[in-house]
Scaffold this active site. Structure first.
Site, PDB file in Angstrom:
ATOM      1  N   HIS A  59       9.084   0.003   2.964  1.00  0.00           N
ATOM      2  CA  HIS A  59      10.255   0.631   3.593  1.00  0.00           C
ATOM      3  C   HIS A  59      10.991  -0.371   4.500  1.00  0.00           C
ATOM      4  O   HIS A  59      11.184  -0.122   5.695  1.00  0.00           O
ATOM      5  CB  HIS A  59       9.846   1.875   4.385  1.00  0.00           C
ATOM      6  N   GLU A  75       4.249   7.955   3.225  1.00  0.00           N
ATOM      7  CA  GLU A  75       4.263   6.582   3.749  1.00  0.00           C
ATOM      8  C   GLU A  75       3.383   6.483   4.985  1.00  0.00           C
ATOM      9  O   GLU A  75       3.438   7.378   5.836  1.00  0.00           O
ATOM     10  CB  GLU A  75       5.705   6.163   4.094  1.00  0.00           C
TER      11      GLU A  75
END
Length: 311
Positions: A274, A255
């Site tokens: 997220h 990420e």
């Protein structure tokens, strides 16, 4: 100078909001926001999310580390922490936000919204007859605080919900299973599978090619826990082949999700950055303050993490 200070670190959270909330709960706590930490020897508590390498090694008197979220897998792998007490955050606001995201993702599939989204892009009226929710079987992997709240909410809406966890759970309206046999049953019987399992060495790639193959052809996957619970290459193949019809992914092995990753190109994947659940300072500060009060008395903090289990 204070000898009982807390250091706050997060690149994504509002530090001033946390300082205000913590000071309201614990007026005698000296809250310092990194990098303005003053004398590092004063720091006894850390409230942090994904701090840089070596961050904790600066504080020789650190006693308690509170993770600014529910998932503590990254903390367990660090090499800059002496033995301290670990705790994670869990508050009603976090549970409600996670439940709302899971309800959205599951309902989007249950009501065939992706079909209508694609039809709209084609400029076509495509009718799909709605199905009663009890006909739709949803599997929730992970029945901790967040998973249990999501499973209970889905059951309350009328979905047929089966959950799976490491230890037995009793949740009204939810059939709860354990063990490898239970996992395989949930995967095989569920039309929509929601992943809320904590990431530990034992759950890394919990859903690999073999597990994804157990899922029904045309099933949908929702992952809101950690990207590494799912083998992304196997997931991409299952989505490309049509074995899995759709996926909603809020978490990824790397990420931010890198440019050029094949998941970006798949029309049957919804990607969010997220954001399924966040910690609300005004609500979670109560738990942080109570954990500090307990540690001051030589007791365990709230939501203490067992490093051996990883949650």
């Amino acid at each position: 100078m204070s000898q009982d200070a807390l250091v706050f670190y997060s690149a994504v959270d509002d530090a001033q909001a946390w300082r205000t909330a913590l000071t309201a709960e614990l007026p005698d706590l000296d809250v310092r926001i990194d990098p303005d930490v003053g004398d590092a020897a004063d720091i006894r508590y850390a409230l942090a999310w994904a701090p840089p390498a070596g961050f904790f090694a600066r504080f020789p008197n650190l006693e308690l580390v509170i993770n600014l979220g529910a998932g503590v897998d990254a903390l367990m792998k660090r090499d800059d922490l002496v033995p301290v007490k670990f705790a994670r955050l869990n508050d009603p606001g976090m549970e409600a936000m996670m439940a709302s995201y899971v309800i959205f993702a599951v309902t989007r599939y249950a009501r065939d919204i992706p079909v209508f989204e694609r039809a709209k892009r084609r400029g076509e009226w495509e009718y799909v007859h709605p199905r009663p929710l009890f006909e739709i079987k949803v599997g929730v992997l992970g029945l901790g605080e967040l998973g249990a709240a999501a499973a209970k909410a889905l059951a309350g809406m009328g979905f047929t919900v089966t959950g799976w966890s490491r230890s037995p759970k009793d949740i009204p309206g939810v059939t709860a299973l354990t063990g490898r046999e239970g996992l395989e049953r949930v995967l095989a019987e569920s039309e929509i599978v929601v992943c809320l399992v904590p990431l530990t060495p034992d759950t890394h790639h919990l859903l690999g090619a073999a597990e994804l193959a157990l899922m029904q052809k045309g099933a949908k996957l929702v992952n809101v826990s950690r990207g590494a619970l799912v083998d992304e290459l196997a997931l991409v193949e299952a989505l490309r082949s049509g074995h899995l019809a759709e996926a909603t992914l809020d978490v990824f092995e790397t990420e931010p999700l890198p440019n050029g990753h094949p998941l970006w190109t798949l029309d049957n994947v919804l990607i969010t950055p997220h954001v399924a659940s966040i910690t609300v300072p005004a609500l979670a500060a109560r738990d942080v303050a109570e954990s500090i009060r307990r540690v001051r008395r030589g007791l365990a903090p709230l939501h203490e993490v067992d490093p051996r289990r990883g949650y």
